[in-house]
Design an enzyme around this catalytic site. Sequence first.
Site, PDB file in Angstrom:
ATOM      1  N   CYS A  75       0.868  -1.174   0.000  1.00  0.00           N
ATOM      2  CA  CYS A  75       0.000   0.000   0.000  1.00  0.00           C
ATOM      3  C   CYS A  75       0.906   1.225   0.000  1.00  0.00           C
ATOM      4  O   CYS A  75       1.740   1.369   0.910  1.00  0.00           O
ATOM      5  CB  CYS A  75      -0.857  -0.037   1.266  1.00  0.00           C
ATOM      6  SG  CYS A  75      -1.851   1.439   1.538  1.00  0.00           S
ATOM      7  N   CYS A 185      -1.110   4.015  -6.361  1.00  0.00           N
ATOM      8  CA  CYS A 185      -1.962   3.350  -5.362  1.00  0.00           C
ATOM      9  C   CYS A 185      -2.145   1.932  -5.882  1.00  0.00           C
ATOM     10  O   CYS A 185      -2.386   1.733  -7.083  1.00  0.00           O
ATOM     11  CB  CYS A 185      -3.313   4.056  -5.256  1.00  0.00           C
ATOM     12  SG  CYS A 185      -4.582   3.089  -4.389  1.00  0.00           S
TER      13      CYS A 185
HETATM   14  N1  DGL Z   1      -4.041   0.745  -1.947  1.00  0.00           N
HETATM   15  C1  DGL Z   1      -3.664   1.864  -1.169  1.00  0.00           C
HETATM   16  C2  DGL Z   1      -2.451   2.582  -1.742  1.00  0.00           C
HETATM   17  O1  DGL Z   1      -1.651   1.962  -2.410  1.00  0.00           O
HETATM   18  C3  DGL Z   1      -4.618   2.825  -0.602  1.00  0.00           C
HETATM   19  C4  DGL Z   1      -6.045   2.856  -0.923  1.00  0.00           C
HETATM   20  C5  DGL Z   1      -6.848   3.487   0.169  1.00  0.00           C
HETATM   21  O2  DGL Z   1      -7.176   2.761   1.090  1.00  0.00           O
HETATM   22  O3  DGL Z   1      -7.111   4.704   0.103  1.00  0.00           O
HETATM   23  O4  DGL Z   1      -2.242   3.745  -1.521  1.00  0.00           O
END
Ligand code: DGL
Length: 257
Positions: A75, A185
Amino acid sequence: MADKSSFVGVFDSGVGGISVLRHLVDELPHEDFCYFGDSANNPYGGKTPDEILSLSRGIVDDMAARGAKAVVIACNTATSVAAARLRLEYPDLPIVGVEPAIRPATRAPRHERILVMATQVTLALDKYHRLAEECGSSSQILGEPCVGLAHRIEQGNLDAPDLHGLIETLVGRYRGTVDSVVLGCTHYPFVRAQIRDVVGDVPLFDGGTGAARRLRSLLAERDLLAEGDAPGSVAFASSLRGPGQLDLYERFFRLEV
Ligand code: DGL
């Protein structure tokens, strides 16, 4: 005590990190991976850094207590907020993060204008600004907070018109004006085609392969790579208990990224 036969923990605020998990499994097919999606707390992108740190710490504490030999923070948002801090708190645990793949985008043949799609937290933090500055001498880096996109992807149904409409609202004005797009993301690789439909047919970069290579080198450095030729396993868990949640994760795991 973790050893070569222990598992690698991987987590995200939901389904997004599964796009990274796919690269991890391709790079390290003999490892056992336990994936945790914090879907009950999605999205992280709208939370405060303190909240994100506390959620991330809770997950890493649990993975370490269960004997993980390494953790991948799949993430961008949690990596930006928590990776450095958690590495201090767990000096013996290899912790791999993901960051927006701006560097690879600047090495592409066409790299004058690079659009970075990410959460508002990722784009607000120093880590991103330092990276954009380091990479920005030959490129114009355009950060665009994509509020609501990760949460919408989390709902599945990726071909629905409302998802296309949301991407159009968020980045439609860049159509035909950028040389590449960085998917900052881990949810976004699941809507590559939809993003290309809106922005144009340009290269898209994400941090999955970089994270996979980093995990391999950290495990090798510490003599923690799994032994033998047997295929590894992948197990899913979610903080959101409900019918179909793990089926959703498995379905995302089978999608093209
Ligand atoms: N998948 C996450 C990232 O790479 C974040 C998504 C979220 O929960 O806002 O930033």
